[in-house]
Design a protein around this motif. Structure first.
Motif, short mmCIF file in Angstrom:
data_model
loop_
_atom_site.label_atom_id
_atom_site.label_comp_id
_atom_site.label_asym_id
_atom_site.label_seq_id
_atom_site.Cartn_x
_atom_site.Cartn_y
_atom_site.Cartn_z
N LEU A 172 0.76 -1.21 0.02
CA LEU A 172 0.02 0.07 0.05
C LEU A 172 0.87 1.20 0.00
CD1 LEU A 172 -2.91 1.25 0.17
CD2 LEU A 172 -2.85 1.06 2.64
N MET A 173 2.02 1.26 0.75
CA MET A 173 2.73 2.40 0.97
C MET A 173 3.64 2.56 -0.28
SD MET A 173 4.25 2.82 4.92
CE MET A 173 4.64 4.46 4.64
N VAL A 174 3.97 1.36 -0.96
CA VAL A 174 5.02 1.68 -1.96
C VAL A 174 4.33 1.85 -3.41
CG1 VAL A 174 6.75 0.32 -3.54
CG2 VAL A 174 6.86 0.47 -1.06
N GLY A 175 3.09 0.93 -3.53
CA GLY A 175 2.18 1.06 -4.72
C GLY A 175 1.09 1.77 -4.98
N GLY A 176 0.42 2.19 -3.73
CA GLY A 176 -0.74 2.84 -3.68
C GLY A 176 -2.02 1.58 -3.86
N SER A 177 -2.85 2.18 -4.64
CA SER A 177 -4.21 1.59 -5.11
C SER A 177 -4.37 1.80 -6.44
CB SER A 177 -5.24 1.54 -4.29
OG SER A 177 -6.18 0.76 -4.64
N ILE A 178 -3.76 1.75 -7.53
CA ILE A 178 -3.90 1.88 -8.96
C ILE A 178 -4.47 0.63 -9.67
CG2 ILE A 178 -3.20 2.56 -11.19
CD1 ILE A 178 -0.66 3.70 -9.80
N PRO A 179 -6.06 0.84 -9.98
CA PRO A 179 -6.52 -0.62 -10.43
C PRO A 179 -5.74 -1.08 -11.73
CG PRO A 179 -8.13 1.11 -10.21
CD PRO A 179 -6.59 1.82 -9.81
N GLY A 180 -5.57 -2.57 -11.65
CA GLY A 180 -4.83 -3.06 -12.73
C GLY A 180 -3.14 -2.94 -12.70
N GLU A 181 -2.64 -2.04 -11.63
CA GLU A 181 -1.35 -1.89 -11.58
C GLU A 181 -0.98 -2.39 -10.34
OE1 GLU A 181 2.26 -0.31 -13.23
OE2 GLU A 181 0.59 -0.91 -14.02
N THR A 182 -1.59 -1.70 -9.20
CA THR A 182 -0.68 -2.04 -7.73
C THR A 182 -1.95 -2.39 -6.86
OG1 THR A 182 -0.99 0.41 -7.30
CG2 THR A 182 0.92 -0.31 -8.36
N LYS A 183 -3.27 -2.44 -7.34
CA LYS A 183 -4.39 -2.70 -6.38
C LYS A 183 -4.49 -4.36 -6.22
CE LYS A 183 -9.24 -1.85 -5.72
NZ LYS A 183 -10.60 -1.11 -6.33
N VAL A 184 -3.64 -4.81 -5.28
CA VAL A 184 -3.80 -6.42 -4.95
C VAL A 184 -5.08 -6.56 -4.12
CG1 VAL A 184 -1.38 -6.61 -5.25
CG2 VAL A 184 -2.05 -6.14 -3.17
N ALA A 185 -5.16 -7.76 -3.66
CA ALA A 185 -6.41 -8.34 -3.16
C ALA A 185 -6.51 -7.83 -1.71
CB ALA A 185 -6.28 -9.93 -2.87
N SER A 186 -5.31 -7.78 -0.97
CA SER A 186 -5.27 -7.15 0.36
C SER A 186 -5.72 -5.69 0.65
CB SER A 186 -3.85 -7.28 1.05
OG SER A 186 -2.88 -6.83 0.22
N VAL A 187 -5.26 -5.11 -0.49
CA VAL A 187 -5.64 -3.61 -0.59
C VAL A 187 -7.09 -3.38 -1.04
CG1 VAL A 187 -5.42 -1.32 -1.82
CG2 VAL A 187 -3.32 -2.89 -1.16
N ALA A 188 -7.50 -4.29 -2.07
CA ALA A 188 -8.95 -4.01 -2.23
C ALA A 188 -9.89 -4.50 -1.04
CB ALA A 188 -9.45 -5.44 -3.23
N ILE A 189 -9.52 -5.29 -0.30
CA ILE A 189 -10.31 -5.86 1.11
C ILE A 189 -10.36 -4.32 2.02
CG2 ILE A 189 -10.50 -6.92 3.04
CD1 ILE A 189 -9.21 -9.27 1.59
N TYR A 190 -9.26 -3.79 1.91
CA TYR A 190 -9.01 -2.68 2.98
C TYR A 190 -10.18 -1.46 2.42
CZ TYR A 190 -7.19 1.56 5.11
OH TYR A 190 -6.86 2.87 5.55
N GLU A 191 -9.78 -1.19 1.06
CA GLU A 191 -11.05 -0.38 0.49
C GLU A 191 -12.31 -0.76 0.67
OE1 GLU A 191 -9.50 0.39 -3.62
OE2 GLU A 191 -8.00 1.58 -2.72
N MET A 192 -12.66 -1.95 0.65
CA MET A 192 -13.99 -2.33 0.97
C MET A 192 -14.65 -1.76 2.11
SD MET A 192 -14.11 -5.94 -1.21
CE MET A 192 -13.72 -6.02 -2.96
N VAL A 193 -13.71 -2.23 3.02
CA VAL A 193 -14.28 -1.93 4.57
C VAL A 193 -14.25 -0.47 4.70
CG1 VAL A 193 -13.23 -2.23 6.87
CG2 VAL A 193 -13.17 -4.14 5.48
N GLU A 194 -13.50 0.30 4.14
CA GLU A 194 -13.63 1.82 4.27
C GLU A 194 -14.71 2.45 3.73
OE1 GLU A 194 -10.21 3.56 2.41
OE2 GLU A 194 -9.47 4.14 4.32
#
Length: 232
Positions: A172-194
Motif C-alpha cells: 500500500l505504501m509503495v504501490g498505492g491502489s492503482i486498478p490493474g497496476e498496484t491494487k492487489v487483493a489485500s488492498v482491495a479488501i481494505y478499501e471495501m471495508v473503508e
C-alpha cells in the motif's frame, strides 16, 4: 451457486494481480536467496550473525516502517530511483515494478531461512564426497544439495508465495491502489471495508483464508509424507 454467494459479480483483477506479484517475487527470491542461503549454511564467519539478522529484519519490522524506507529508497528523489528512471525509464514507486522490488525485501526471510535450515541439515560427508568427485560448488548445490532438501525447498517456495499474496502495509505504501497496476487483493479488501461494502469484503477475505489454509495444508501434508518416506 456462485451467484448466491456473490462470487460471479466479483472483480477478480486484484487476485490475479496478487498471484502475478507473488509468482514473480517467488521466482526472483529463489534465484537471489539460493547462494545467500548456501553461504549462510556453510560459513563460520564472524559476519554470519549480522547477515542473518539483516535477512530476518522484515519478520520483526512493522510493515509501515519497512514500506516507508523502501518508498524513500525507490522514490525519484533518491539515487536508486533516479538511476532506474533515467537509465531504464522505469518508475519504482506506484508501479508494479516497485511492488516486485518491495515484495522481494518483505518476503526475503521466508525464502532464505527454510533453504538455510535445509542446507544445514545435509550430511557433510555427502557434500565432501561431491567435491572429491570433482564437482564444483554450483554443481554440488544444484545436483546434490537441492534434491536432498525437497521439504525445505517446497516450504520456502510455497510460504514465500503465500506470504507475498497476503502483503498489505508495504504494498500500500509503495504501490498505492492503482486498478490493474498496484491494487492487489489485500488492498482491495481494505478499501471495501473503508466504504462499508462488508459483503464483498467478507467474500474476498474468505477466499484469502481458504487459499492460505490450502497452502499451509499442502506444505504440512508434503512434509509429513516426506518424513514417512524417510523413515521407511
Amino acid at each position: 451457486m456462485m451467484e448466491v454467494f456473490g462470487i460471479a459479480s466479483l472483480d477478480l483483477a486484484p487476485f490475479i494481480l496478487s498471484f502475478k506479484l507473488a509468482g514473480l517475487t517467488t521466482l526472483i527470491l529463489f534465484v537471489l536467496s539460493l547462494p545467500l542461503a548456501w553461504y549462510l549454511s556453510q560459513t563460520n564467519s564472524k559476519t554470519k550473525p549480522f547477515l542473518e539478522a539483516v535477512t530476518a529484519l522484515p519478520i520483526v519490522l512493522p510493515p509501515s516502517v519497512l514500506g516507508f524506507y523502501i518508498l524513500v529508497v525507490l522514490s525519484p528523489n533518491s539515487a536508486v530511483g533516479a538511476f532506474f528512471e533515467d537509465l531504464f525509464g522505469v518508475k519504482l514507486v506506484f508501479s508494479f515494478a516497485g511492488l516486485v522490488v518491495a515484495s522481494c525485501f518483505y518476503s526475503l526471510p521466508f525464502m532464505v531461512q527454510p533453504l538455510q535450515s535445509g542446507f544445514e541439515s545435509l550430511n557433510k560427508h555427502m557434500l565432501e564426497a561431491s567435491y572429491l568427485a570433482g564437482k564444483s560448488k554450483l554443481q554440488t548445490v544444484l545436483k546434490i544439495a537441492l534434491p536432498n532438501i525437497k521439504p525445505s525447498l517446497i516450504t520456502a517456495l510455497i510460504i514465500t508465495f503465500a506470504h507475498t499474496v497476503g502483503e498489505f502495509g508495504v504494498v500500500l505504501m509503495v504501490g498505492g491502489s492503482i486498478p490493474g497496476e498496484t491494487k492487489v487483493a489485500s488492498v482491495a479488501i481494505y478499501e471495501m471495508v473503508e466504504v462499508m461494502e462488508y459483503g464483498k469484503a467478507h467474500i474476498y477475505s474468505a477466499l484469502m483464508v481458504l487459499m492460505s489454509f490450502v497452502v499451509l495444508l499442502a506444505v504440512y501434508i508434503f512434509n509429513h509424507t516426506q518424513r514417512k518416506i524417510g523413515v521407511l
